[in-house]
Scaffold this active site. Structure first.
Site, short mmCIF file in Angstrom:
data_model
loop_
_atom_site.label_atom_id
_atom_site.label_comp_id
_atom_site.label_asym_id
_atom_site.label_seq_id
_atom_site.Cartn_x
_atom_site.Cartn_y
_atom_site.Cartn_z
N HIS A 151 0.83 -1.21 0.00
CA HIS A 151 0.00 0.00 0.00
C HIS A 151 0.86 1.25 0.00
CE1 HIS A 151 -3.41 2.60 0.84
NE2 HIS A 151 -2.66 3.19 1.75
N ASP A 186 -15.16 3.95 8.05
CA ASP A 186 -14.10 4.83 7.55
C ASP A 186 -14.62 5.80 6.50
OD1 ASP A 186 -11.26 5.69 7.21
OD2 ASP A 186 -11.64 4.92 5.20
N ARG A 205 -14.00 14.11 8.49
CA ARG A 205 -12.69 14.69 8.80
C ARG A 205 -12.29 15.70 7.73
NH1 ARG A 205 -9.18 9.77 8.62
NH2 ARG A 205 -7.47 11.21 8.92
N SER A 239 -7.57 4.81 9.86
CA SER A 239 -8.24 4.86 8.56
C SER A 239 -7.54 3.95 7.55
CB SER A 239 -8.26 6.31 8.07
OG SER A 239 -8.64 6.39 6.72
N LYS A 282 -8.52 -0.44 6.54
CA LYS A 282 -8.79 -0.89 5.17
C LYS A 282 -7.83 -2.00 4.75
CE LYS A 282 -8.89 3.49 4.01
NZ LYS A 282 -9.05 4.85 3.57
N1 URA Z 1 -5.73 8.09 3.35
C1 URA Z 1 -6.68 7.43 4.02
O1 URA Z 1 -7.21 6.44 3.53
N2 URA Z 1 -7.03 7.85 5.24
C2 URA Z 1 -6.46 8.92 5.81
O2 URA Z 1 -6.84 9.25 6.93
C3 URA Z 1 -5.48 9.61 5.11
C4 URA Z 1 -5.14 9.17 3.88
#
Ligand code: URA
Ligand code: CA
Length: 434
Positions: A82, A161, A168, A183, A187
């Site tokens: 990632h 999320d 946010r 976050s 994932k």
């Molecule tokens: N990318 C994300 O998926 N979440 C975040 O909080 C910041 C960047």
């Protein structure tokens, strides 16, 4: 339990209990707690921070808000990669085939691009016929047959999320280490791979602008991954200038093809080798990263990595002739040259600005609904630390709208900062967290 008391507790600087974190995530996902209360809690978390236990609990609660994806039907040790997002980051398209050619499964659920950063799925869709929407059975079958598959995320993964991130975004609470960690890691952990390798970007094109913050974020993500029981490692890498030379969908597919043939930009190839050697080591394919690196170089030099990319394209419905002959890929009507009017050395090429130029050309999405121009983008001819003469080409602008292409050409001339040679040579990799 009352949301009011949870907000007050965090406002006053106390750590929230596991039960309190579960309560707020569960009921926010269900729509039982309103945005305004969660906004207040997010601001309290932003100001008073969370400790590691709270961050782990938050990550787990977000994972539990939706489905998880079981990869156990895919053979072998699966390592997920990632990147926290950058400009011209073509690595997945190169890393995947290289690793798969070495016998390690590379299965990935990727995302689409938004704003100035590109997405792997969009890039792949510049290949005629390529299908990124696969059902689970198809995904598993392709992965088990050719060791590689890249598809879009299906099912209801981490719904909490999605809501939290949108909130946010409009309440100035994005850049908090715990919130970012929960976050991103929720994932990643919801997809049940055996290991995770994180490429944390830092610099003008990344959302982490300084190295100390990026290292802190990388350490927190590695800790949370390992505490959750998943082998996790991270690199902190340079996103001050775009990675490689190409920025744009079809242009990056062409760059990936060149790199898989051993003829790509140096920085892009090097980063892929470092990520790949860690990945082969995590997957227990090699005893050390040096052997991993050699194995990857051999996969490129023997042509096996390029063949693997063709196999991926064929199995996911794409037209392989586009890979054999990249001239068939979508091509822009206009290619304008940006020429230098001074001599010296390239000091900086602000990656975010280049990303915004590519976006203006149509290579990215302003909103989720925008339609992408696959041919549009920018190819850098000079990178940071390169010498430049007057009249030399700094970059090529690929566009289908002449006015926009002219405008981007002028913008790029200012984005290239040319002057005295930089005191210190640029670095590609700042830190590794194992
Ligand atoms: N990318 C994300 O998926 N979440 C975040 O909080 C910041 C960047
Ligand atoms: Ca690139």
């Amino acid at each position: 339990m009352r949301m009011y008391d949870i907000i007050m507790k965090k406002r006053d600087g106390y750590a929230l209990s596991t039960e309190e974190i579960n309560y707020f995530i569960e009921n926010y996902t269900n729509g039982l707690i309103p945005d305004y209360q969660v906004s207040a809690l997010l601001m309290a978390i932003y100001l008073n921070k969370m400790d590691k236990r709270e961050t782990l609990d938050l990550t787990k609660a977000i994972i539990n808000s939706g489905d998880t994806f079981d990869l156990s039907k895919i053979n072998g040790i699966k390592v997920d990669k990632h990147s926290t997002g950058g400009v011209g980051d073509t690595t997945t398209l190169i890393l995947g085939p290289m690793v798969a050619a070495c016998g390690v499964p590379f299965v990935k659920m990727s995302g689409r691009g938004l704003g100035h950063t590109g997405g792997t799925l969009d890039k792949l869709e510049s290949i005629k016929g390529f299908r990124v929407e696969l059902d689970n059975e198809e995904f598993e079958e392709i992965a088990n047959t050719i060791n590689i598959s890249i598809c879009s995320q299906t099912g209801n993964i981490t719904p909490a999320d999605k809501k939290l991130y949108a909130l946010r975004d409009v309440t100035a609470t994005v850049d908090n280490i715990s919130l970012i960690t929960a976050s991103i890691m929720s994932k990643k952990l919801a997809i049940e791979s055996d290991g995770i390798i994180l490429d944390v970007k830092v610099g003008s094109g990344a959302f982490m602008k300084n190295i100390d913050d990026a290292v802190r974020l990388a350490k927190e993500m590695v800790d949370i991954g390992n505490l959750y029981g998943r082998k996790t490692v991270a690199l902190v890498t340079n996103m001050d200038e775009p990675l490689g030379k190409a920025v744009g969908n079809a242009l990056e597919i062409k760059e990936a093809i060149d790199t898989l043939k051993g003829k790509g930009p140096e920085d892009l190839y090097e980063l892929t080798l470092v990520l790949g050697s860690k990945l082969l080591y995590l997957a227990e394919k090699v005893d050390n990263e040096i052997d991993g690196r050699n194995m990857l170089i051999e996969a490129v030099n023997s042509g096996k990595a390029f063949e693997k990319f063709k196999e991926l394209v064929r199995y996911q419905g794409g037209d392989v002739s586009y890979i054999e002959n990249p001239e068939l890929l979508p091509k822009a009507k206009y290619v304008l040259e940006v020429k230098s009017n001074v001599e010296g050395y390239v000091k900086a090429i602000n990656a975010e600005e280049v990303g915004k130029c590519a976006l203006a050309l149509g290579a990215g999405r302003e909103t989720k609904e925008s339609i992408i121009d696959m041919a549009a983008g920018i190819v850098l001819n000079k990178k940071v630390d390169d010498k430049v003469e007057i009249g030399e080409t700094l970059a090529y602008v690929h566009g289908n709208d002449l006015n926009k292409a002219e405008e981007v050409k002028n913008r790029l001339l200012n984005i290239f900062v040319i002057g005295e040679k930089n005191q210190e040579a640029k670095k590609l990799i700042y830190d590794e967290i194992n």
